[in-house]
Structures are given as C-alpha cells and as structure tokens.
Design a protein around this motif. Structure first.
Motif, PDB file in Angstrom:
ATOM      1  N   ALA A  49       3.675   5.990  -5.510  1.00  0.00           N
ATOM      2  CA  ALA A  49       3.607   5.788  -7.018  1.00  0.00           C
ATOM      3  C   ALA A  49       2.340   6.747  -7.308  1.00  0.00           C
ATOM      4  O   ALA A  49       2.708   7.752  -8.388  1.00  0.00           O
ATOM      5  N   SER A  50       1.227   7.057  -6.655  1.00  0.00           N
ATOM      6  CA  SER A  50       0.489   8.013  -7.029  1.00  0.00           C
ATOM      7  C   SER A  50       0.757   9.279  -6.686  1.00  0.00           C
ATOM      8  O   SER A  50       0.376  10.237  -7.589  1.00  0.00           O
ATOM      9  N   VAL A  51       1.495   9.685  -5.754  1.00  0.00           N
ATOM     10  CA  VAL A  51       2.000  10.895  -5.560  1.00  0.00           C
ATOM     11  C   VAL A  51       3.010  11.251  -6.414  1.00  0.00           C
ATOM     12  O   VAL A  51       2.993  12.398  -6.961  1.00  0.00           O
ATOM     13  N   ALA A  52       3.873  10.251  -6.864  1.00  0.00           N
ATOM     14  CA  ALA A  52       4.902  10.724  -7.828  1.00  0.00           C
ATOM     15  C   ALA A  52       4.415  10.949  -9.214  1.00  0.00           C
ATOM     16  O   ALA A  52       5.079  11.662 -10.075  1.00  0.00           O
ATOM     17  N   GLU A  53       3.149  10.535  -9.807  1.00  0.00           N
ATOM     18  CA  GLU A  53       2.598  10.958 -10.948  1.00  0.00           C
ATOM     19  C   GLU A  53       2.412  12.428 -10.911  1.00  0.00           C
ATOM     20  O   GLU A  53       1.937  12.970 -11.954  1.00  0.00           O
TER      21      GLU A  53
ATOM     22  N   ARG B 191       0.809  -1.131  -0.165  1.00  0.00           N
ATOM     23  CA  ARG B 191      -0.061   0.174   0.095  1.00  0.00           C
ATOM     24  C   ARG B 191       0.846   1.306   0.092  1.00  0.00           C
ATOM     25  O   ARG B 191       0.565   2.297  -0.639  1.00  0.00           O
ATOM     26  N   ILE B 192       1.892   1.249   0.886  1.00  0.00           N
ATOM     27  CA  ILE B 192       2.896   2.394   0.872  1.00  0.00           C
ATOM     28  C   ILE B 192       3.543   2.680  -0.806  1.00  0.00           C
ATOM     29  O   ILE B 192       3.649   3.736  -1.261  1.00  0.00           O
ATOM     30  N   ARG B 193       3.865   1.325  -1.243  1.00  0.00           N
ATOM     31  CA  ARG B 193       4.434   1.518  -2.748  1.00  0.00           C
ATOM     32  C   ARG B 193       3.470   1.991  -3.643  1.00  0.00           C
ATOM     33  O   ARG B 193       3.619   3.114  -4.524  1.00  0.00           O
ATOM     34  N   LYS B 194       2.153   1.803  -3.447  1.00  0.00           N
ATOM     35  CA  LYS B 194       0.934   2.461  -4.141  1.00  0.00           C
ATOM     36  C   LYS B 194       0.900   3.607  -4.242  1.00  0.00           C
ATOM     37  O   LYS B 194       0.662   4.586  -4.810  1.00  0.00           O
TER      38      LYS B 194
END
Length: 790
Positions: A107-111, A101-104
């Motif tokens: 990733a959503s923030v980095a977009e 969940r932290i990886r997800k």
C-alpha cells in the motif's frame, strides 16, 4: 521446453542462484519450480511483475518477509481438529503478521508508483489480526503458554509457586540442622523427576525415611525425598497435572480458532511464498545489474553488451548480438578457447531467463524473442558405456532436435560437423544448416570449417561472425565480431612462438592460393574494423565531452535563472516596502490636510496647501530607471541633421543641431533645444540637412537641462504681471511636458481674477495642454488652475 537444453545451458544453476535471494522456504520452492514459458503474454506479465518488484525495492527497500515459515501442514492438522503446539501456533501468528506487513508495504509503494500486478496478488490476502492477537495474548515469543491465557491457569500457577515455596522452606530448614548436614553429600536442594530431593550419603540411608528417586554413578550419593515433604510434593504434582490439563485446553481452543481460517491461511501462505519469489527475482536482477528486455514473438533478437550470468563480473566480456532482422543464422568461427561456446550459451541462457520472467544482464534496449523451444548441442557428450563416439553423440542430439524444431525455435550448435572426416563433416554441416534455414528457425552455430564461411557468405539470411584474437599477445579477447569471418592464426602463432621461418614458409606454400586470398581479405576486413572501432571510440569520447559541456551550460543557465529570480524577488519586496512607506506618508499628509481644514474652517492658506502637496510628491518613491536597448548606431555615427530618439525623455524624437565635442549633442526638440549625452540618443533616420545655427537661435529659445534636473509640479505666479506670468507659464509647461508630467498646478491667487482669466485663456490655446480646471477642495480652490498635459 527441452529439459536437455535447460541442463546444457546451465539453467539449473541460475535457479540455484535465484533461490538464494528468497527469504522464505516457499519462495525457494517457487524458484526451484520456475520454467520458461512459450506464451508471449505470460512472459510479458512475468517481466512486468518483476519490474514492479524492482521499482518497489528501489523506492521502499526490501519487503519484510522475515519470520514467515511454511505452516501448511500445521494448518491442515488444525483444519482436521488436531491440537497444535505453542511454537506451531506462534509460527501461524508470525504468518498473519507477515501478511499484514506485506499488505502495508504494498500500500505504501502504491501511493507513489503504479504496481497493479503486485496489488492484485496482495489484495486477496486476509486480515486475521484478531486471531494473531489472541495467539500472542496466550503464548509468548519463547513458545510458552502465559498465565494470562486463562484465569484458571493463572490461579493454578499461583498455587504451584506457593507449593514450591513451601517445599523449599521445609527442606532448607531440614538441611540447616547440624545433625542432618553431616549426613548430606552437599547442603543443597535439587530436583529429580519433578520431585524436590536432597543428596544423602549412602551410609546414612537408614536414618532418612522417604523415597529414593536417584543415585550417583558411584552409588555414594542417594537423592532422597524426605517424608517431611512427601505430601507437599504430592500436592505439587497434582497442581502440575492440572496446569498441563489447562494448557492443553487453551491450545485446543486456539487450534480450533486457527482451524476456522485454515483454508484461507493455506492459500495466503502459498501466495506469500510466490510474492517472496517475485521479490527474489528483483534482488537477483539487482545483483546482476540486469535490465528488463523487450519481448517479441517475431524471432527478433538484439543483445547489447550481454554478459554470461554465471561468469564473475570482473572476468566476463560483454558481447553484442543481433538476429532475426536481416539474417536469421550466424556462423561463428575462430580459434579454440576464444569464447565461441560462451557466446553460444550466453544467447541461449539469456533467452531462457527472459522467458522465465527474469531480467537479463545486458544494457537497456536489449530485445529477446519468445521461442517455442530452445535446442542446444554443445560439448562433447561421448559415452563409453553406450559406445558412442563424439561424432555419434552429436548426431544423436541433432536427430532429436531436427524432429522437434519449428520456425519459432532457437537452435544452438557447437562445433557443427566435428569428430569425423573434415570433407564429409563440412558437407554434412552445410546440409544441416541449409535444412534448418529452410525451416526458418533462428540458428547460431560454431565451426572450424572454412567451407561454412563460404556458405554463410553466399547464402542470403546467413552471416559470418568470429571471436577476436590478438596475434600480438597470442590471446583471445573474447569479443564477438558479427560480419567478420574468423581466420586461421596457426601460422602467425607458430611463427610468434619461434618455429623456424623455413618451416613456416613451406607451410604457407602448401596452403592454397584461394585460402591465402581469403585469409588476406579477412585480415584487411579486420584492420578496417579496428580502424572504424577506434574512430567510433573517438566520436563517442567527443560526444561525451560535448554532453558534459551541455550539462555544464544548462547548470550555469539554471543557476543564472535562480539568481535572476532571487534578485527580482528582492526588488519586488523592496518596491513593496517603498510603496507602503509612501502610502503611509500620503495618508499622514491627507490627515494633516483634513485637520487643517477643520481647524481653519475651510480657509486653508494656499502656501500650506502647496507645502502639503510638495510633501506628497516627495513621498512617492523614485521610479527605477528601466534598462534600455543599446542603440544600433554607434554614438560616433550620429552627426548634425540626424533624426534621433532621446531615451531620458521617453523616446521623444528630435534632430541633432550640432555636436559639442564633449560627448554631447545639441538636439532640437520642437521649439526647444537641449544638450543631451550621445549615449542617451538612438539614431532613427538618415542624415538630414544641417540646421543653420543662427536660424536655430532665432527660431527658438535654448533650454539647457539634464535628466537629473527636478521639475516641480506647481508654478507660483502670484505677484507677477500677466505678461511675466505667461512667459513663466510657457517655460514651465515645456519643462513639465519634457519631464512627462501628467498634471501641473498654476498658482495665480484669487484677487481680482485678471491673472486667472489670462492664464486660463493662455492654457486654452497651448499645444501641450489637454484640459484644465480650477483647483478642487484641498487643492487651492479658485486660487489654483490644474492643467492636464498631453
């Protein structure tokens, strides 16, 4: 970093507050271990990763750390071959899910935003979803091994349920018997030690075979397993032992799978705790309305509206402090309880927080320095056990500070030189300040000694400051005033409280003249400062009002542009529809012409062509009149002889002959004269000699027309003599030229050709005609001459 200074400045309380925002036990451990760093690059990296966490939370909310626990001991046991329990395995599955969940989340923030430091922390985390899925397939959320864990376990549990059903059926048939019911304390079936039993009265023990497993506290009830179910219970017991053995085998298999990834999961568990700690710093910053300070290693410090983080927001008074530019030491004076110590601690604590990678409760643009040490001597630390007085305690601390301080240190001294004879104490305080100043460190010291005010005034690089005190209310305002030394308010306070004036006057005479002059100077400075502060507030209020007006104008301008764009879009759409309509009508007219040509074998009558052409002209949408720039000269300034431009004639130039008196002027345009509204004229040159009206009448014919007059595209000359045709053609060409027509049609018919030859000869010499030709097919052929105007 000096541990005593950390304790004195209450750094440990900041860590306790920080730990409250951590979602995991590992995050709380990281918060407790946090220490300031003296490495500028490390401090900047800490602040940068905190800033990334703050922006991530603002964008996507808090990250999902819920349910993640510290499972490092369990992972180590699994690595060594130990068997984990169901709940321990579920904790590991929850860790794996938390990692995913932290990886997800990252990733959503980095977009949407750049968070390179957080991405670097998350990137090494492994994806062990197959292991998580296997654990969750075998164990439910309550920590019980499920039937689906293995086919063997499912079969055993089916047998157990069947065996339990048989035992219950047997016992229920037994207790329903009338002869047995009288022997039972209650007609129910219960369990003792995994064996099904019934409650039998003590006096009927001999009537029942079987085994007694328990008895009530009074001994009146015996819990007996009847012989009838003895074998069934034995079989059930065997099945449960098999169940337990199969569960142990399943747990051993799952523990072995965990052991294969234990080392990686231990590292991920620690990384997840550190990431939680970073987001705890972000949450702490939000709770404090804190900002990211600019960091430097040059000893420069500038705090804007800095607030002590441990004082409630509604009670704290912000301070402004600058150090390291034009001065490296500040001597703060003022009455007790005025806020000197709080100001001292605020500067020290915020410096430690920034060096720890924490945002500080101060306004944007605040700047702090990375010091190699922060040293503080604050408070009365006398010890009865060690026989240390207040003065001795301060001296012990100062000696320790002087041994370690460097030019890159921050030194905070409270009540310097206090606790001894004022003369000796002030001399010692000046000597200590001078020594520290020569070292080049940054110093903030508080004192009551007037000698230190004079020292700060005369020494370059040192400045006085004071805590503001309102004599009218006898209350401190807790505001730090840099550049203004504090003054004694003892006499004013005593007078305000009602001490007899004679005593006040006597005390004032006892005070030296120099002291009184200094006190008067300080009062004057304070009055000037208050006036400047009032003017600054007024200027700030005016600036805010101007800014509000500017924003309002910008908003209105934006709305105007939006409305303009909307109207233009509507106009474009309307024009597009008009053009489409005209195009369809033109195509219909062309189709009709082609049909007529085919039906009448190319012998189309000229009147039919003229009618079709008229329809084609009517199909063209009326042009929108362009807005014109207002004339520079007023209509009343235009008089006879003036050179003017006529807007409605495309800017055609002419001369005013006379004013008609009805808002119109008679204008000479070449050989033509016409009445034009004064609002349709623009003055382009100075006055010229008036044209005599009689000369003008003989020089040219007067053509009267308005902009709304319709000039046709063709002139029918058939039936006229050549002279009549030439006069009509001349007038027609003038009107067409004034109407900016590019092409006209002169219909003369075929006949003998005399009229055609005369018209074409006339056109050849006419000044408005650029070229001419006979009509093409569909335009009337040899019966029409097409003239192109200049």
């Amino acid at each position: 970093m000096n541990d005593k200074a950390l304790y004195t400045l209450e750094y440990d309380k900041i860590l306790l507050k920080l730990a409250e925002f951590a979602a995991t036990s590992l995050g709380k451990e990281e918060a407790a271990r946090l220490r300031p760093s003296a490495d500028l690059d490390e401090v900047r990296r800490r602040l940068a990763v905190t800033d990334e966490a703050v922006r991530s939370v603002e964008l996507k909310g808090a990250p999902p750390f819920g349910g993640v626990a510290d499972v490092r001991p369990q992972l180590q046991r699994a690595k060594l071959g130990g068997v984990l329990g169901p709940s321990e395995l579920m904790d590991i599955a929850q860790l794996i899910r938390g990692i995913r969940r932290i990886r997800k989340y990252t990733a959503s923030v980095a977009e949407e935003i750049s968070i390179p430091l957080l991405e670097d922390l998350v990137e090494p985390l492994i994806d062990a979803k197959p292991l998580e899925d296997e654990i969750r397939r075998c164990i439910d959320e309550q920590g019980e091994v499920m039937d689906a864990a293995s086919p063997e376990l499912a079969a055993i549990r089916r047998e157990i349920r069947l065996g339990e059903s048989r035992v219950r059926d047997k016992l229920e048939s037994l207790i329903r018997s009338a002869s047995v019911q009288k022997m039972l304390q209650e007609t129910l079936i219960t369990i003792r030690g995994d064996r099904y039993v019934i409650p039998v009265k003590q006096e009927y023990r001999s009537h029942f075979g079987g085994i007694v497993h328990d008895q009530s506290g009074s001994g009146a009830t015996l819990f007996i397993e009847p012989e009838a179910v003895l074998q069934l219970n034995n079989k059930l017991r065997e099945l449960k032992l098999q169940e337990q053995k199969e569960i142990e085998r399943i747990l051993r298999r799952l523990s072995a799978l965990v052991g294969e990834k234990a080392e990686l999961l231990v590292s991920d568990n620690e990384s997840l705790g550190y990431i939680d700690f970073i987001f705890a710093k972000a949450a702490f910053a939000k709770s404090q309305f804190a900002t990211r300070p600019e960091m430097n290693g040059e000893g420069k410090l500038r705090l804007k509206r800095a607030r002590h983080p441990l004082i409630p927001e509604e009670a704290v008074v912000p301070i402004d402090v600058e150090l390291g530019e034009s001065y490296s030491a500040i001597i703060v004076t003022g009455p007790n309880t005025g806020g000197k110590t709080v100001s001292l601690k605020t500067v020290g604590l915020l410096s430690l927080m920034a060096m720890s990678g924490l945002f500080v409760p101060a306004d944007e643009g605040s700047r702090l320095c990375v010091f190699d040490g922060v040293y503080a001597d604050i408070g009365d630390e006398q010890s009865i056990e060690q026989s240390l007085s207040t003065f001795s305690s301060h001296m012990t601390n100062l000696i320790g500070i002087l041994k370690r301080v460097t030019s890159r240190s921050l030194v905070l001294l409270d009540e310097l030189g206090a606790g001894t004879d004022p003369a000796e104490g002030s001399a010692l305080a000046v000597a200590i300040l001078e020594h520290l100043h020569r070292i080049g460190c940054r110093i903030i010291a508080t004192t009551h000694y007037s000698e230190l005010k004079a020292y700060a005034y005369n020494r370059e690089g040192i400045i006085n400051a004071s805590m503001e005190f309102d004599v009218a209310t006898l209350r401190p305002t807790y505001r730090l005033l840099v550049g203004v030394p504090g003054r004694s308010n003892a006499l004013a306070i005593a007078s305000r409280l009602g001490l007899p004036q004679s005593i006040i006057d006597f005390a004032r005479r006892e005070v030296g003249d120099d002291e009184l002059r200094v006190d008067t100077m300080i009062a004057s400075l304070e009055q000037d400062r208050r006036r400047a502060e009032s003017e600054r507030k007024t200027a700030e209020r005016l600036r805010q009002e101007v800014e509000a007006l500017r924003k309002q104008i910008e908003e209105e301008r934006f709305k105007f542009r939006e409305q303009k764009a909307k109207l233009l879009e509507e106009a474009r759409e309307e024009a597009r529809l008009s053009v489409l309509k005209a195009k369809r009508e033109a195509e219909q007219i062309i189709a009709d012409l082609r049909k007529m040509a085919m039906e009448e074998a190319a012998s189309v009558k000229e009147h039919k062509l003229i009618e079709a052409r008229r329809k084609l002209e009517e199909a063209v949408p009326e042009p929108v009149e362009k807005p014109r720039r207002p004339a520079e000269g007023k209509p009343a300034d235009i008089g006879p002889g003036d050179e003017v431009k006529v807007y409605s004639l495309g800017g055609q130039k002419g001369h005013v002959v006379e004013l008609t008196g009805s808002g119109e002027a008679l204008v000479q345009l070449g050989i033509l004269k016409m009445k034009v509204s004064l609002s349709d004229l623009e003055l382009v040159a100075g006055k010229k000699p008036a044209v005599d009206a009689r000369q003008a009448k003989t020089a040219a014919a007067i053509v009267k027309r308005t902009r709304d007059d319709h000039v046709p595209l063709e002139l029918d000359l058939r039936g006229m003599t050549l002279d009549e045709a030439l006069i009509a053609a001349d007038r027609f060409l003038d009107e067409a030229f004034l109407s900016n027509l590019g092409q006209v049609y002169l219909i003369h018919g075929k006949g003998t050709g005399t009229l055609r030859a005369g018209i074409q000869d006339f056109l050849r010499k006419h000044k408005h005609v650029k070229s001419f030709r006979l009509g093409a097919y569909g335009e009337g052929g040899a019966g029409v001459t097409v003239a192109e105007l200049k």
